[in-house]
Design a protein around this motif. Structure first.
Motif, PDB file in Angstrom:
ATOM      1  N   LYS A   2      97.944  32.320  42.944  1.00  0.00           N
ATOM      2  CA  LYS A   2      97.368  31.026  43.309  1.00  0.00           C
ATOM      3  C   LYS A   2      98.325  29.921  42.897  1.00  0.00           C
ATOM      4  O   LYS A   2      99.161  30.102  42.018  1.00  0.00           O
ATOM      5  CB  LYS A   2      96.011  30.838  42.610  1.00  0.00           C
ATOM      6  N   ARG A  18     101.767  27.953  39.212  1.00  0.00           N
ATOM      7  CA  ARG A  18     101.342  29.201  39.840  1.00  0.00           C
ATOM      8  C   ARG A  18     100.767  30.107  38.782  1.00  0.00           C
ATOM      9  O   ARG A  18     101.223  30.121  37.642  1.00  0.00           O
ATOM     10  CB  ARG A  18     102.523  29.897  40.522  1.00  0.00           C
ATOM     11  N   GLY A  19      99.765  30.875  39.167  1.00  0.00           N
ATOM     12  CA  GLY A  19      99.171  31.818  38.238  1.00  0.00           C
ATOM     13  C   GLY A  19      98.362  32.856  38.973  1.00  0.00           C
ATOM     14  O   GLY A  19      98.101  32.724  40.171  1.00  0.00           O
ATOM     15  N   GLU A  20      97.968  33.889  38.234  1.00  0.00           N
ATOM     16  CA  GLU A  20      97.207  34.979  38.845  1.00  0.00           C
ATOM     17  C   GLU A  20      95.742  34.625  39.016  1.00  0.00           C
ATOM     18  O   GLU A  20      95.023  35.285  39.752  1.00  0.00           O
ATOM     19  CB  GLU A  20      97.327  36.246  37.984  1.00  0.00           C
ATOM     20  N   SER A  21      95.294  33.591  38.300  1.00  0.00           N
ATOM     21  CA  SER A  21      93.876  33.248  38.366  1.00  0.00           C
ATOM     22  C   SER A  21      93.716  31.736  38.205  1.00  0.00           C
ATOM     23  O   SER A  21      94.641  31.042  37.779  1.00  0.00           O
ATOM     24  CB  SER A  21      93.111  33.953  37.244  1.00  0.00           C
ATOM     25  N   GLU A  22      92.540  31.246  38.545  1.00  0.00           N
ATOM     26  CA  GLU A  22      92.265  29.819  38.332  1.00  0.00           C
ATOM     27  C   GLU A  22      92.415  29.461  36.865  1.00  0.00           C
ATOM     28  O   GLU A  22      92.960  28.408  36.523  1.00  0.00           O
ATOM     29  CB  GLU A  22      90.834  29.488  38.777  1.00  0.00           C
ATOM     30  N   GLU A  23      91.949  30.357  35.995  1.00  0.00           N
ATOM     31  CA  GLU A  23      92.006  30.086  34.562  1.00  0.00           C
ATOM     32  C   GLU A  23      93.456  29.931  34.091  1.00  0.00           C
ATOM     33  O   GLU A  23      93.751  29.070  33.261  1.00  0.00           O
ATOM     34  CB  GLU A  23      91.304  31.194  33.778  1.00  0.00           C
ATOM     35  N   ALA A  24      94.336  30.789  34.621  1.00  0.00           N
ATOM     36  CA  ALA A  24      95.747  30.723  34.231  1.00  0.00           C
ATOM     37  C   ALA A  24      96.349  29.382  34.648  1.00  0.00           C
ATOM     38  O   ALA A  24      97.153  28.794  33.920  1.00  0.00           O
ATOM     39  CB  ALA A  24      96.523  31.879  34.854  1.00  0.00           C
ATOM     40  N   ARG A  51      90.254  22.673  40.678  1.00  0.00           N
ATOM     41  CA  ARG A  51      89.759  23.941  41.249  1.00  0.00           C
ATOM     42  C   ARG A  51      89.689  23.866  42.766  1.00  0.00           C
ATOM     43  O   ARG A  51      90.037  24.822  43.464  1.00  0.00           O
ATOM     44  CB  ARG A  51      88.354  24.240  40.719  1.00  0.00           C
ATOM     45  N   ASP A  56      95.480  29.756  47.653  1.00  0.00           N
ATOM     46  CA  ASP A  56      95.956  31.134  47.565  1.00  0.00           C
ATOM     47  C   ASP A  56      97.322  31.230  48.228  1.00  0.00           C
ATOM     48  O   ASP A  56      97.505  30.737  49.341  1.00  0.00           O
ATOM     49  CB  ASP A  56      94.987  32.078  48.268  1.00  0.00           C
TER      50      ASP A  56
END
Ligand SMILES: [Zn+2]
Length: 58
Positions: A2, A18-24, A51, A56
């Motif tokens: 993402k 960039r990260g693997e999840s929203e949290e990251a 958010r 993606d």
């Protein structure tokens, strides 16, 4: 993967994350908001905006 462009929320900011999840991504954004935008705390309204703008990507 993402991706989020800070400029989607803060005009003229060119940072992107960039990260693997929203949290990251939110963790990176919180650090960036503190260091580069002088925000001690990121309000829920801003987090919701971030958010909404996370895309993606491959
Ligand atoms: Zn920014």
């Amino acid at each position: 993967m993402k991706e989020f462009f800070c400029g989607a929320v803060v005009p003229d900011c060119t940072a992107r994350f960039r990260g693997e999840s929203e949290e990251a991504i939110l963790a990176q954004v919180a650090q960036h908001a503190h260091d580069d935008h002088g925000m001690e705390h990121v309000p829920d309204a801003v987090i919701n905006e971030v958010r909404a703008q996370i895309q993606d990507v491959e």
